[in-house]
Design a protein around this motif. Structure first.
Motif, PDB file in Angstrom:
ATOM      1  N   ARG A   1       0.836  -1.204   0.000  1.00  0.00           N
ATOM      2  CA  ARG A   1       0.000   0.000   0.000  1.00  0.00           C
ATOM      3  C   ARG A   1       0.868   1.249   0.000  1.00  0.00           C
ATOM      4  O   ARG A   1       0.643   2.182  -0.769  1.00  0.00           O
ATOM      5  N   ARG A   2       1.898   1.259   0.834  1.00  0.00           N
ATOM      6  CA  ARG A   2       2.785   2.421   0.896  1.00  0.00           C
ATOM      7  C   ARG A   2       3.574   2.575  -0.405  1.00  0.00           C
ATOM      8  O   ARG A   2       3.776   3.689  -0.891  1.00  0.00           O
ATOM      9  N   LEU A   3       4.016   1.472  -0.984  1.00  0.00           N
ATOM     10  CA  LEU A   3       4.744   1.517  -2.249  1.00  0.00           C
ATOM     11  C   LEU A   3       3.849   2.071  -3.351  1.00  0.00           C
ATOM     12  O   LEU A   3       4.293   2.884  -4.179  1.00  0.00           O
ATOM     13  N   SER A   4       2.593   1.677  -3.357  1.00  0.00           N
ATOM     14  CA  SER A   4       1.642   2.188  -4.343  1.00  0.00           C
ATOM     15  C   SER A   4       1.439   3.696  -4.168  1.00  0.00           C
ATOM     16  O   SER A   4       1.382   4.430  -5.164  1.00  0.00           O
ATOM     17  N   GLU A   5       1.340   4.147  -2.927  1.00  0.00           N
ATOM     18  CA  GLU A   5       1.188   5.584  -2.672  1.00  0.00           C
ATOM     19  C   GLU A   5       2.400   6.363  -3.174  1.00  0.00           C
ATOM     20  O   GLU A   5       2.268   7.444  -3.739  1.00  0.00           O
ATOM     21  N   ILE A   6       3.585   5.805  -2.988  1.00  0.00           N
ATOM     22  CA  ILE A   6       4.830   6.476  -3.394  1.00  0.00           C
ATOM     23  C   ILE A   6       4.977   6.509  -4.913  1.00  0.00           C
ATOM     24  O   ILE A   6       5.327   7.532  -5.495  1.00  0.00           O
ATOM     25  N   THR A   7       4.709   5.364  -5.548  1.00  0.00           N
ATOM     26  CA  THR A   7       4.989   5.227  -6.986  1.00  0.00           C
ATOM     27  C   THR A   7       3.800   5.557  -7.877  1.00  0.00           C
ATOM     28  O   THR A   7       3.983   5.806  -9.067  1.00  0.00           O
ATOM     29  N   GLY A   8       2.596   5.498  -7.328  1.00  0.00           N
ATOM     30  CA  GLY A   8       1.404   5.691  -8.143  1.00  0.00           C
ATOM     31  C   GLY A   8       1.004   4.450  -8.922  1.00  0.00           C
ATOM     32  O   GLY A   8       0.053   4.483  -9.712  1.00  0.00           O
ATOM     33  N   LEU A   9       1.727   3.344  -8.731  1.00  0.00           N
ATOM     34  CA  LEU A   9       1.382   2.094  -9.421  1.00  0.00           C
ATOM     35  C   LEU A   9       0.106   1.504  -8.830  1.00  0.00           C
ATOM     36  O   LEU A   9      -0.095   1.536  -7.618  1.00  0.00           O
ATOM     37  N   PRO A  10      -0.764   0.950  -9.681  1.00  0.00           N
ATOM     38  CA  PRO A  10      -1.989   0.330  -9.161  1.00  0.00           C
ATOM     39  C   PRO A  10      -1.668  -0.914  -8.339  1.00  0.00           C
ATOM     40  O   PRO A  10      -0.770  -1.688  -8.690  1.00  0.00           O
ATOM     41  N   LEU A  11      -2.416  -1.095  -7.263  1.00  0.00           N
ATOM     42  CA  LEU A  11      -2.185  -2.200  -6.332  1.00  0.00           C
ATOM     43  C   LEU A  11      -3.267  -3.257  -6.493  1.00  0.00           C
ATOM     44  O   LEU A  11      -4.457  -2.953  -6.488  1.00  0.00           O
ATOM     45  N   VAL A  12      -2.817  -4.510  -6.619  1.00  0.00           N
ATOM     46  CA  VAL A  12      -3.707  -5.660  -6.719  1.00  0.00           C
ATOM     47  C   VAL A  12      -3.412  -6.578  -5.544  1.00  0.00           C
ATOM     48  O   VAL A  12      -2.264  -6.974  -5.337  1.00  0.00           O
ATOM     49  N   HIS A  13      -4.449  -6.907  -4.769  1.00  0.00           N
ATOM     50  CA  HIS A  13      -4.312  -7.860  -3.666  1.00  0.00           C
ATOM     51  C   HIS A  13      -4.768  -9.234  -4.159  1.00  0.00           C
ATOM     52  O   HIS A  13      -5.926  -9.403  -4.535  1.00  0.00           O
ATOM     53  N   ILE A  14      -3.867 -10.200  -4.147  1.00  0.00           N
ATOM     54  CA  ILE A  14      -4.210 -11.552  -4.586  1.00  0.00           C
ATOM     55  C   ILE A  14      -5.399 -12.094  -3.798  1.00  0.00           C
ATOM     56  O   ILE A  14      -6.263 -12.766  -4.358  1.00  0.00           O
ATOM     57  N   ASP A  15      -5.457 -11.797  -2.507  1.00  0.00           N
ATOM     58  CA  ASP A  15      -6.561 -12.309  -1.687  1.00  0.00           C
ATOM     59  C   ASP A  15      -7.919 -11.872  -2.206  1.00  0.00           C
ATOM     60  O   ASP A  15      -8.900 -12.594  -2.088  1.00  0.00           O
TER      61      ASP A  15
END
Length: 170
Positions: free
Chosen positions: A19-33
């Motif tokens: 989540r923090r990496l997504s906030e920093i980079t702007g990359l979309p986050l996908v949760h496998i769960d």
């Protein structure tokens, strides 16, 4: 860094890191769960799960949070970076217990609706044994692909990595 996998045992901090990496980079986050589970801990049919995960991995940019080691090669062959969170088993078990207490009676934000947080001895045993059981397999898989691997073994190191990414993106 455009296609990122974040792997490791439950309680290692994958979701928080992602989540923090997504906030920093702007990359979309996908949760496998979210792809694997449906409400009330019902699993998504295997073919549908694989198709959904494959569709996400075929996109240009992503952070995928979670293991799915049996089909990780579909993502590894597209990833350019892997953050492998391999924290000590005791720390992960403690984190899982804290997480259960925090979300008791509710579903975590990274889980589908109706997957109420739960904890049992088998799950704790799986968390405890994850590194020992999967370490060689993970190393073998990572060695097969031309991917940058960042091996994180503590929360302090995780914070340093994220601060370094922030510093390099400004």
């Amino acid at each position: 860094m455009q296609r990122v996998l974040v792997i490791g045992t439950n309680g290692a901090g994958k979701t928080t890191f992602s989540r923090r990496l997504s906030e920093i980079t702007g990359l979309p986050l996908v949760h496998i769960d979210r792809l694997y589970w449906r409400g009330n801990w019902e699993t998504t049919p295997r073919e549908e799960y694989h198709a959904s995960l494959s569709a996400e991995a075929n996109k240009e940019n992503w952070i995928i949070d979670g293991n799915g080691l049996s089909i990780i090669e579909d993502r590894l062959c597209r990833a350019d970076t892997v953050f492998w969170l391999e924290l000590p088993p005791l720390k992960c078990v403690i984190n899982v217990v804290k997480r259960e207490m925090k979300y008791r009676g509710t579903a975590r934000p990274d889980m589908p609706e109706g997957c109420i947080e739960r904890l049992d001895l088998k799950f704790l045993r799986d968390v405890w044994r994850f590194n020992k059981k999967n370490r060689k397999r993970i190393l073998d898989l990572l060695g097969k692909y031309d991917v940058k691997v960042v091996h994180i073994t503590s929360h302090r190191q995780s914070e340093k990595v994220l601060k370094n990414i922030v510093a390099n993106t400004l």
